[in-house]
Scaffold this active site. Structure first.
Site, PDB file in Angstrom:
ATOM      1  N   HIS A 192       0.817  -1.221   0.000  1.00  0.00           N
ATOM      2  CA  HIS A 192       0.000   0.000   0.000  1.00  0.00           C
ATOM      3  C   HIS A 192       0.846   1.266   0.000  1.00  0.00           C
ATOM      4  CE1 HIS A 192      -3.963   1.595   0.037  1.00  0.00           C
ATOM      5  NE2 HIS A 192      -4.526   0.573   0.666  1.00  0.00           N
ATOM      6  N   ARG A 193       2.151   1.124   0.178  1.00  0.00           N
ATOM      7  CA  ARG A 193       3.016   2.307   0.131  1.00  0.00           C
ATOM      8  C   ARG A 193       3.269   2.774  -1.286  1.00  0.00           C
ATOM      9  NH1 ARG A 193       8.037  -0.083   3.400  1.00  0.00           N
ATOM     10  NH2 ARG A 193       7.533  -1.768   1.918  1.00  0.00           N
TER      11      ARG A 193
END
Length: 418
Positions: free
Chosen positions: A388-389
């Site tokens: 998700h980064r």
């Protein structure tokens, strides 16, 4: 007399330690330059390490069964000549980069076969056999101190351990096999050491879970047209068998070109996202040595025929245990076919340090609505675990939906890149 200390050499490919499997020499032995002195096991192969010195063995700095870090003292040699260490080491590294298959890790010049080497039938160290122990009908089972310790700690009766090869010697492999098949202890627990590649897999997956804030999205797809396209392509491409995995891999490359955010990694130290121009496609493969992820470099540059051939080669190397270390690194995105295990879904762990792993589950007959009518179609589930980064759900969902559309209309998708 001068003493040279041989340090465990740089193993390459990011490997930082190795387990001592078996010493080939003992203190007091005379060795020559390039003589194999020890067998070690890394995360990628079991290899024999040659010594760059000649002379008399003074000290072995690690016992069999223990792990040793790269750069730590391995063996001390007294007197004699020294090989051209730097030149030989650079020669090995160049061979590895060129994909020669030479898995000899060290400073020597030998060229062994690819893949995992077989261990020697008998260890070089043995316990003293008491006088009178031998007779015409039976031979005592001689074993190294470390092997004897393993057996006793595992609660094994030495006399009951079966040996391989007919030599009557209990080796480390014999003890490991006996531990794996032995009945539970009195407490109902059998202890199995986490070593070698199993330890590497455990460490890597644990690191992925602890460092990567992953999320998972999935979608069911009608794969009827995909199966038909594979059959049609197999008949139309001369000289290459087109597998379902190859078609999926090619469709994945087309989808990744539209969503390059997923072909990335995160440099946590620098606080940066590294986005790769080309795709190193990892293919998760279950082998006799455990889970491996061989890589097709620049897979996005290959057409379907070439990709089919390259995947077939990787599959065969993985099956026979002949993958060179260089073929297990450089991945930027992983594809996993869970369908071979007969499962309908999975929550995969990302192959650290990559940013995403794509999975396809088994393709089975299911009821499906086609043009408002209920029909039986070939249906599968696609899943994507992503970091998700590097992106948000919109990108991950967009990629997966695009790939699902490609799976349902593969001819249109493949035609767009011709």
């Amino acid at each position: 007399m001068s003493t040279q200390v041989f340090l465990l050499p740089d193993l390459g490919e990011g490997l930082t330690e190795a387990e001592i499997v078996e010493w080939k020499v003992k203190p007091g032995d005379t060795v020559t330059i390039d003589q194999v002195v020890v067998e070690v096991e890394t995360a990628k192969a079991s290899v024999e390490v040659p010594c760059p010195f000649e002379g008399v063995v003074g000290e072995l700095h690690a016992a069999e069964g223990t792990s040793l870090a790269v750069g730590a003292p391995l063996i001390s040699i007294t007197g004699g000549a020294v090989a051209d260490v730097s030149a030989a080491h650079e020669r090995y590294r160049e061979e590895e980069k060129a994909g020669s298959g030479n898995v000899l890790i060290g400073y020597g010049t030998g060229h062994g076969p690819t893949g995992r080497r077989r261990r020697a039938a008998a260890p070089q160290w043995s316990e003293e056999v008491p006088q009178g122990a031998l007779n015409r009908t039976t031979a005592p089972k001689v074993l190294s101190p470390i092997v004897r310790s393993m057996a006793l700690q595992g609660g094994l009766d030495l006399a009951s351990i079966e040996t391989a090869g007919g030599h009557g010697v209990i080796t480390r492999a014999d003890v490991e096999r006996a531990l794996a098949t032995s009945a539970p202890t009195a407490e109902g627990v059998t202890r199995i050491p986490i070593t070698g590649i199993r330890k590497t897999i455990a460490d890597k997956l644990s690191r992925s879970r602890s460092e990567i804030p992953e999320a998972t999205v999935w979608v069911d797809v009608d794969a009827t047209a995909l199966l038909q396209a594979r059959r049609d392509l197999d008949a139309s491409i001369d000289g290459a068998k087109v597998t379902l995995l190859a078609v999926l891999a090619k469709l994945t490359m087309i989808a990744l070109a539209k969503f390059p955010e997923l072909n990335s990694t995160v440099d946590t130290a620098a606080g940066e996202i590294l986005r790769y121009e080309n795709v190193g496609l990892g293919i998760a493969a279950q082998t006799d040595r455990g889970l491996m992820v061989p890589v097709v470099p620049q897979a996005d540059k290959s057409d379907l025929k070439e990709l089919s051939e390259r995947l077939a080669e990787l599959t065969e190397l993985a099956r026979t245990g002949s993958l060179p270390a260089a073929r297990l690194s450089g991945g930027t995105f992983t594809l996993n076919n869970y369908g071979v295990f007969g499962v309908d879904g999975s929550a995969a762990i990302i192959n650290h340090p990559e940013a995403a792993i794509l999975g396809i589950e088994r393709i089975i007959d299911r009821p499906w609505v086609v043009d408002g009518q209920l029909a039986v179609r070939k249906v599968a589930q696609l899943s994507l675990a992503f970091d998700h980064r590097v992106c948000d759900g919109g990108v991950a969902g967009g990629f997966l939906r695009t790939l699902a559309d490609f799976v349902e209309n593969p001819v249109v998708a493949l035609g767009s890149v011709r």
